[in-house]
Design a protein around this motif. Structure first.
Motif, PDB file in Angstrom:
ATOM      1  N   GLY A  92     -11.217  26.080  56.687  1.00  0.00           N
ATOM      2  CA  GLY A  92     -11.464  27.504  56.741  1.00  0.00           C
ATOM      3  C   GLY A  92     -12.945  27.824  56.695  1.00  0.00           C
ATOM      4  O   GLY A  92     -13.753  26.952  56.366  1.00  0.00           O
ATOM      5  N   GLU A  93     -13.392  29.018  57.045  1.00  0.00           N
ATOM      6  CA  GLU A  93     -12.397  29.995  57.417  1.00  0.00           C
ATOM      7  C   GLU A  93     -12.207  29.956  58.906  1.00  0.00           C
ATOM      8  O   GLU A  93     -13.157  29.840  59.664  1.00  0.00           O
ATOM      9  N   ILE A  94     -10.965  30.049  59.336  1.00  0.00           N
ATOM     10  CA  ILE A  94     -10.598  29.934  60.746  1.00  0.00           C
ATOM     11  C   ILE A  94      -9.718  31.125  61.110  1.00  0.00           C
ATOM     12  O   ILE A  94      -9.172  31.794  60.229  1.00  0.00           O
ATOM     13  N   GLY A  95      -9.574  31.387  62.389  1.00  0.00           N
ATOM     14  CA  GLY A  95      -8.715  32.502  62.783  1.00  0.00           C
ATOM     15  C   GLY A  95      -9.177  33.171  64.051  1.00  0.00           C
ATOM     16  O   GLY A  95      -9.696  32.523  64.963  1.00  0.00           O
ATOM     17  N   ILE A  96      -9.010  34.499  64.089  1.00  0.00           N
ATOM     18  CA  ILE A  96      -9.352  35.289  65.278  1.00  0.00           C
ATOM     19  C   ILE A  96     -10.010  36.584  64.826  1.00  0.00           C
ATOM     20  O   ILE A  96      -9.532  37.247  63.906  1.00  0.00           O
ATOM     21  N   PHE A 134      -4.112  40.903  64.036  1.00  0.00           N
ATOM     22  CA  PHE A 134      -2.878  40.488  63.370  1.00  0.00           C
ATOM     23  C   PHE A 134      -1.840  39.955  64.357  1.00  0.00           C
ATOM     24  O   PHE A 134      -1.226  38.915  64.104  1.00  0.00           O
ATOM     25  N   ASP A 135      -1.652  40.638  65.465  1.00  0.00           N
ATOM     26  CA  ASP A 135      -0.640  40.189  66.433  1.00  0.00           C
ATOM     27  C   ASP A 135      -0.974  38.806  66.964  1.00  0.00           C
ATOM     28  O   ASP A 135      -0.087  37.933  67.088  1.00  0.00           O
ATOM     29  N   GLU A 136      -2.247  38.593  67.284  1.00  0.00           N
ATOM     30  CA  GLU A 136      -2.670  37.304  67.841  1.00  0.00           C
ATOM     31  C   GLU A 136      -2.548  36.188  66.804  1.00  0.00           C
ATOM     32  O   GLU A 136      -2.134  35.062  67.123  1.00  0.00           O
ATOM     33  N   ILE A 137      -2.888  36.496  65.551  1.00  0.00           N
ATOM     34  CA  ILE A 137      -2.763  35.515  64.472  1.00  0.00           C
ATOM     35  C   ILE A 137      -1.297  35.172  64.238  1.00  0.00           C
ATOM     36  O   ILE A 137      -0.920  33.987  64.154  1.00  0.00           O
ATOM     37  N   PHE A 138      -0.460  36.186  64.137  1.00  0.00           N
ATOM     38  CA  PHE A 138       0.954  35.957  63.854  1.00  0.00           C
ATOM     39  C   PHE A 138       1.638  35.187  64.986  1.00  0.00           C
ATOM     40  O   PHE A 138       2.551  34.388  64.727  1.00  0.00           O
ATOM     41  N   GLU A 139       1.205  35.412  66.211  1.00  0.00           N
ATOM     42  CA  GLU A 139       1.784  34.680  67.346  1.00  0.00           C
ATOM     43  C   GLU A 139       1.585  33.173  67.166  1.00  0.00           C
ATOM     44  O   GLU A 139       2.509  32.373  67.381  1.00  0.00           O
ATOM     45  N   ILE A 140       0.389  32.785  66.737  1.00  0.00           N
ATOM     46  CA  ILE A 140       0.106  31.361  66.556  1.00  0.00           C
ATOM     47  C   ILE A 140       0.782  30.823  65.299  1.00  0.00           C
ATOM     48  O   ILE A 140       1.314  29.703  65.293  1.00  0.00           O
ATOM     49  N   LEU A 141       0.796  31.596  64.223  1.00  0.00           N
ATOM     50  CA  LEU A 141       1.491  31.155  63.013  1.00  0.00           C
ATOM     51  C   LEU A 141       2.981  30.956  63.269  1.00  0.00           C
ATOM     52  O   LEU A 141       3.602  30.043  62.709  1.00  0.00           O
ATOM     53  N   GLU A 142       3.546  31.802  64.110  1.00  0.00           N
ATOM     54  CA  GLU A 142       4.960  31.655  64.470  1.00  0.00           C
ATOM     55  C   GLU A 142       5.193  30.326  65.181  1.00  0.00           C
ATOM     56  O   GLU A 142       6.189  29.638  64.935  1.00  0.00           O
ATOM     57  N   GLU A 143       4.254  29.939  66.050  1.00  0.00           N
ATOM     58  CA  GLU A 143       4.360  28.662  66.761  1.00  0.00           C
ATOM     59  C   GLU A 143       4.249  27.480  65.799  1.00  0.00           C
ATOM     60  O   GLU A 143       4.914  26.458  65.981  1.00  0.00           O
ATOM     61  N   GLU A 144       3.398  27.635  64.783  1.00  0.00           N
ATOM     62  CA  GLU A 144       3.038  26.507  63.926  1.00  0.00           C
ATOM     63  C   GLU A 144       3.790  26.488  62.589  1.00  0.00           C
ATOM     64  O   GLU A 144       3.575  25.585  61.785  1.00  0.00           O
ATOM     65  N   LYS A 164       4.091  41.126  54.112  1.00  0.00           N
ATOM     66  CA  LYS A 164       5.330  40.365  53.979  1.00  0.00           C
ATOM     67  C   LYS A 164       5.438  39.283  55.051  1.00  0.00           C
ATOM     68  O   LYS A 164       5.925  38.179  54.790  1.00  0.00           O
ATOM     69  N   LYS A 165       4.953  39.604  56.248  1.00  0.00           N
ATOM     70  CA  LYS A 165       5.003  38.624  57.336  1.00  0.00           C
ATOM     71  C   LYS A 165       4.074  37.452  57.033  1.00  0.00           C
ATOM     72  O   LYS A 165       4.434  36.287  57.241  1.00  0.00           O
ATOM     73  N   ALA A 166       2.868  37.766  56.538  1.00  0.00           N
ATOM     74  CA  ALA A 166       1.924  36.703  56.176  1.00  0.00           C
ATOM     75  C   ALA A 166       2.525  35.787  55.112  1.00  0.00           C
ATOM     76  O   ALA A 166       2.433  34.555  55.201  1.00  0.00           O
ATOM     77  N   ILE A 167       3.147  36.381  54.109  1.00  0.00           N
ATOM     78  CA  ILE A 167       3.763  35.610  53.025  1.00  0.00           C
ATOM     79  C   ILE A 167       4.886  34.725  53.569  1.00  0.00           C
ATOM     80  O   ILE A 167       5.088  33.598  53.098  1.00  0.00           O
ATOM     81  N   SER A 168       5.585  35.203  54.583  1.00  0.00           N
ATOM     82  CA  SER A 168       6.687  34.425  55.166  1.00  0.00           C
ATOM     83  C   SER A 168       6.202  33.131  55.811  1.00  0.00           C
ATOM     84  O   SER A 168       6.980  32.199  56.016  1.00  0.00           O
ATOM     85  N   TYR A 169       4.914  33.079  56.132  1.00  0.00           N
ATOM     86  CA  TYR A 169       4.324  31.858  56.706  1.00  0.00           C
ATOM     87  C   TYR A 169       3.642  31.003  55.638  1.00  0.00           C
ATOM     88  O   TYR A 169       2.741  30.220  55.939  1.00  0.00           O
ATOM     89  N   ASN A 170       4.055  31.153  54.386  1.00  0.00           N
ATOM     90  CA  ASN A 170       3.508  30.384  53.252  1.00  0.00           C
ATOM     91  C   ASN A 170       2.043  30.715  52.973  1.00  0.00           C
ATOM     92  O   ASN A 170       1.285  29.842  52.530  1.00  0.00           O
ATOM     93  N   MET A 171       1.653  31.957  53.219  1.00  0.00           N
ATOM     94  CA  MET A 171       0.283  32.374  52.953  1.00  0.00           C
ATOM     95  C   MET A 171       0.215  33.227  51.683  1.00  0.00           C
ATOM     96  O   MET A 171       1.061  34.098  51.468  1.00  0.00           O
ATOM     97  N   LYS A 172      -0.785  32.952  50.846  1.00  0.00           N
ATOM     98  CA  LYS A 172      -1.140  33.875  49.780  1.00  0.00           C
ATOM     99  C   LYS A 172      -2.042  34.951  50.379  1.00  0.00           C
ATOM    100  O   LYS A 172      -2.700  34.740  51.412  1.00  0.00           O
ATOM    101  N   LEU A 173      -2.102  36.100  49.742  1.00  0.00           N
ATOM    102  CA  LEU A 173      -2.971  37.176  50.200  1.00  0.00           C
ATOM    103  C   LEU A 173      -4.262  37.141  49.392  1.00  0.00           C
ATOM    104  O   LEU A 173      -4.230  37.230  48.160  1.00  0.00           O
ATOM    105  N   GLY A 174      -5.403  37.027  50.072  1.00  0.00           N
ATOM    106  CA  GLY A 174      -6.694  37.062  49.410  1.00  0.00           C
ATOM    107  C   GLY A 174      -7.088  38.499  49.122  1.00  0.00           C
ATOM    108  O   GLY A 174      -7.289  39.292  50.040  1.00  0.00           O
ATOM    109  N   ILE A 175      -7.180  38.850  47.849  1.00  0.00           N
ATOM    110  CA  ILE A 175      -7.464  40.229  47.459  1.00  0.00           C
ATOM    111  C   ILE A 175      -8.872  40.307  46.869  1.00  0.00           C
ATOM    112  O   ILE A 175      -9.201  39.620  45.904  1.00  0.00           O
TER     113      ILE A 175
END
Length: 254
Positions: A92-96, A134-144, A164-175
């Motif tokens: 990290g940090e990685i993403g879009i 978010f849409d682009e990130i979730f698309e790849i997380l769904e694949e992986e 909730k969607k982020a958590i469903s991919y085993n992600m904690k939320l950075g606050i």
């Protein structure tokens, strides 16, 4: 014990008072600092930081999406070289990031996918940077998605549904500081997210919490984030500190 899961302590903005700034954080109860990478131009500064504060600093390695451009394959090769050379605590940090420029979206997607695959191979968490993507990130997380995919959604600033969607991919939320902003919005629904899904961060020197908004952020200001979470969750300062540090241990394994 408080854990800052995301702080750029090697930033040039701390060159004049880095030691004092870190000591202020320690005095405030912060004892673990997780350091995200940006690109190869910061690697030496990261390694120097670790050398100077070996008991406190935990390094990540990765290519930040805003550093993805024409030479991103060269940068990725350097990331892989470092990952194969020594231990890191996350990729990290990685993403879009589509806030500043959409020119290299395809390259950002490729870099994100590639680094996720490396994280899986090395059984490391990922730390996601997402800005207007978010849409682009979730698309790849769904694949992986799968048990081997886990990590932190850094600087989470989305909706309840996206949380909730982020958590469903085993992600904690950075606050971090955003939760203290009047227009931050996440404070309006965060009490609907179990505290086992959140970790603390500052993103210092960026995103200073109220009442320091607009000024240089530093890791000691994480106590203002804890104070806000005390109000949101109705738990004590110590409870929030202990819960979020335990959550960070689940992610980073240390």
């Amino acid at each position: 014990m408080i854990t800052d899961t995301h702080t750029h302590l090697y930033s040039e903005q701390f060159d004049e008072d880095r030691k004092e700034m870190i000591n202020r954080a320690k005095e405030a109860g912060v004892s673990r600092f997780f350091i995200p990478a940006i690109d190869s131009s910061y690697t030496d500064r990261m390694l120097d930081l670790e050398k100077n504060f070996p008991e406190d600093i935990f390094l990540m390695m990765g290519l930040h999406p805003t550093s993805v451009n024409e030479n991103y394959l060269e940068e990725l090769a350097l990331v892989k070289e470092w990952l194969d050379k020594r231990n890191f605590y996350a990729i990290g940090e990685i993403g879009i990031d589509l806030y500043w420029d959409k020119t290299f979206l395809q390259q950002q997607q490729d870099a994100f996918r590639t680094q996720i695959k490396w994280a899986k191979e090395k059984k490391l968490p990922i730390v996601i940077h997402c800005r207007e993507a978010f849409d682009e990130i979730f698309e790849i997380l769904e694949e992986e998605k799968g048990n081997e995919l886990f990590g932190i959604f850094h600087c989470f600033s989305g909706t309840l549904e996206q949380a909730k969607k982020a958590i469903s991919y085993n992600m904690k939320l950075g606050i971090g500081g955003v939760v203290t902003f009047k227009n931050g919005k996440i404070d309006t629904f965060l009490n609907q997210i179990d505290s086992k899904h959140i970790v603390l961060e500052t993103d210092a020197p960026y995103l200073a919490p109220t009442p320091y908004r607009g000024k240089r952020n530093e890791s000691s200001y994480i106590t203002n984030v804890v104070d806000k979470l005390v109000d949101i969750y109705g738990k004590s300062f110590q409870e929030i500190s202990e819960i979020t540090t335990q959550n960070s241990k689940e992610v980073f394994g240390v």
